[in-house]
Design a protein around this motif. Structure first.
Motif, short mmCIF file in Angstrom:
data_model
loop_
_atom_site.label_atom_id
_atom_site.label_comp_id
_atom_site.label_asym_id
_atom_site.label_seq_id
_atom_site.Cartn_x
_atom_site.Cartn_y
_atom_site.Cartn_z
N GLN A 96 -2.64 -0.04 -3.99
CA GLN A 96 -1.64 -1.08 -4.16
C GLN A 96 -0.73 -0.74 -5.34
N ALA A 97 0.58 -0.93 -5.14
CA ALA A 97 1.55 -0.68 -6.21
C ALA A 97 2.71 -1.64 -6.06
N ARG A 128 0.85 -1.19 0.00
CA ARG A 128 0.00 0.00 0.00
C ARG A 128 0.89 1.24 0.00
N VAL A 129 0.71 2.08 -0.99
CA VAL A 129 1.56 3.26 -1.14
C VAL A 129 0.92 4.44 -0.40
N PHE A 139 5.79 2.92 1.61
CA PHE A 139 4.73 1.94 1.82
C PHE A 139 4.09 2.14 3.20
N ALA A 140 2.79 1.99 3.24
CA ALA A 140 2.06 2.02 4.51
C ALA A 140 2.03 0.61 5.10
N PRO A 141 1.79 0.49 6.39
CA PRO A 141 1.68 -0.86 6.97
C PRO A 141 0.52 -1.62 6.34
N ALA A 142 0.73 -2.90 6.20
CA ALA A 142 -0.32 -3.75 5.64
C ALA A 142 -1.32 -4.12 6.73
N ALA A 143 -2.55 -4.38 6.35
CA ALA A 143 -3.56 -4.85 7.30
C ALA A 143 -3.12 -6.22 7.83
#
Length: 474
Positions: free
Chosen positions: A407-408, A400-401, A443-447
């Motif tokens: 999503q990238a 996750r950007v 990138f952001a933290p993933a769920a």
């Protein structure tokens, strides 16, 4: 009454000493310092480390956990009531909640105690049963360690170094322009001094965001309760034409405040906090520096050399007296955000990290201290995949950007197999990489959907824990 106060004081002193001796003998303490320069991920490292020590399902490389020697882990009140508590619960909620995001960065010193119930090995362990080992984690900004280099300088030498370094940096244009309009020989005008210091601090912030690491004095960026105080109201100045500034002038007052900063800010930190650390983590955003270019990499190398100076106090007589022979006995140098690369490049990132600190490590006398360099991700935010492009398979990472959350996938470019291909151009003053284009994404933290007993996903956090703590827990 006086005798009563004396007796009471003696009693409290004996109780304090007895408690310290008892804790040292029966409940030993490991004091772990965690530091790093901006964007290195100190807060995420501490939060994920604690979470994975409490729920150890993802720690196979940490022998004390995988062998079952650690029977339990729980948070306890920290020993120093004067320090802010590290907000573990808030940071963990930010990273693993329903809308995960990165927690706030380190802006001051904080502390957290994690107590581990450990079963010793061997016959003695079987007879004695589990024991408690306290892990006191001290979180502090790496910029504060860079301030150690100020202790060897007077104001004139420091000013000369800074002004030479920023002469060609566009981030310093406003400060250089203001400095050209100021006459330091004139009587002190406090509003002028304040604007000069604020403009200098603005340059430091811009330089840090541009990827530079030599952004000190450290408290100019992270002032805390010192914001606006005279001890932070100075700036580097060109040398006086007559050898010294007139009494009562702006230049003389800046020099005085520089010395006050050293004596009232830098020394107390080393005396009250750094001197008590016996294990140390130095986190480095190496990928960010590579992305910013050769000058940022060389600047990072010099900054790491300065940081390492804090771990060899022989060069500073006052620091040697302060530490009284104590030394940090294990130091981990970690290149963070390894999840921004496919695993096939992790070894290259580790080799570059090792080479980056090699000169400083070779020159430093660690008096038997063990050191290790590795690459890790405290919280894994990406997954790996392979895609075809122009007839070749590209190993990529996807996540996750920020700030959109879309999503990238990213192919950051191939790191060189020889670290010299990066470090030599950086030392030679190259302005850009000639044989590579290295990209990064935020990138952001993933769920997360964590199973019972599992901490947050990571890369090589277990190896880091084994190096830092393993020999004290088995």
């Amino acid at each position: 009454m006086v005798l009563g106060r004396i007796a009471d004081g003696v009693t409290r002193g004996v109780e304090t000493v007895s408690g310290s001796v008892s804790e040292a003998l029966f409940e030993p303490v490991i004091r772990l310092g965690v530091t790093g320069l901006a964007r290195a991920g100190k807060t995420v490292f501490i939060t994920s480390l604690v979470a994975n020590l409490m729920d150890r399902g993802r720690m196979p490389g940490f022998h004390a956990a995988s062998s079952g020697a650690i029977r339990g882990a729980y948070l306890r009140p920290q020993p120093d009531d004067t320090l802010p508590r590290f907000d573990y619960e808030g940071h963990l909620a930010a990273m693993t909640g329903p809308e995960p995001h990165w927690p706030e960065s380190t802006r001051a010193i904080s502390e957290l105690r994690l107590s581990l119930k450990v079963q010793p090995r061997g016959l003695l362990g079987a007879v004695s049963g589990p024991r408690t080992v306290h892990l006191d984690i001290v979180d502090y900004p790496g910029e504060w360690l860079l301030d150690l280099g100020l202790m060897d300088l007077n104001f004139a030498d420091w000013s000369a170094q800074v002004l030479d370094r920023i002469a060609s940096r566009p981030q310093a244009a406003e400060f250089r322009s203001m400095l050209a309009e100021v006459d330091p020989a004139l009587p002190l005008d406090e509003p002028v001094a304040k604007r000069l210091a604020e403009t200098f601090a603005a340059y430091l912030d811009a330089a840090r965001r541009a990827g530079f690491s030599d952004c000190g004095p450290g408290r100019f960026l992270l002032p805390g309760d010192l914001a606006g105080s005279p001890v932070l109201t100075f700036a580097p100045l060109p040398p006086p034409p007559g050898g010294d500034w007139p009494r009562g002038s702006l230049g003389r007052e800046c020099a005085r405040r520089f010395e006050a900063y050293k004596s009232r800010v830098v020394k107390p930190f080393f005396r009250d906090h750094f001197s008590r650390i016996d294990r140390q983590v130095v986190l480095v955003d190496l990928l960010g520096a590579i992305h910013s270019g050769p000058q940022a990499v060389e600047d990072l190398r010099r900054a790491m050399t300065d940081i390492l100076g804090a771990f060899r106090p022989g060069r500073n007589a006052w620091l040697s007296r302060l530490l009284l022979g104590t030394r940090v006995d294990r130091i981990l140098f970690a290149a963070t955000k390894a999840d921004h690369l496919h695993h096939s490049q992790h070894a290259r990132l580790t080799e570059i990290m090792t080479a980056l600190v090699r000169d400083a490590r070779d020159r430093a006398d660690f008096a038997g201290a063990k050191t290790l360099a590795l690459s890790l991700a405290s919280l894994r935010a990406t997954v790996e995949e392979t895609r075809q492009h122009d007839g070749r398979d590209l190993p990529m990472v996807r996540g996750r950007v920020m700030p959109t959350g879309a999503q990238a996938a990213l192919w950051p470019g191939d790191l060189p197999d020889d670290p010299a291909r990066l470090l030599v151009p950086a030392r030679d003053g190259a302005e850009r990489w000639l044989d590579g284009d290295y990209r990064i994404m935020n990138f952001a933290p993933a769920a997360q959907s964590l199973r019972p007993g599992d901490g947050p996903p990571h890369i090589r956090l277990d190896r880091a824990a084994d190096f830092l703590l393993g020999n004290r827990l088995t």
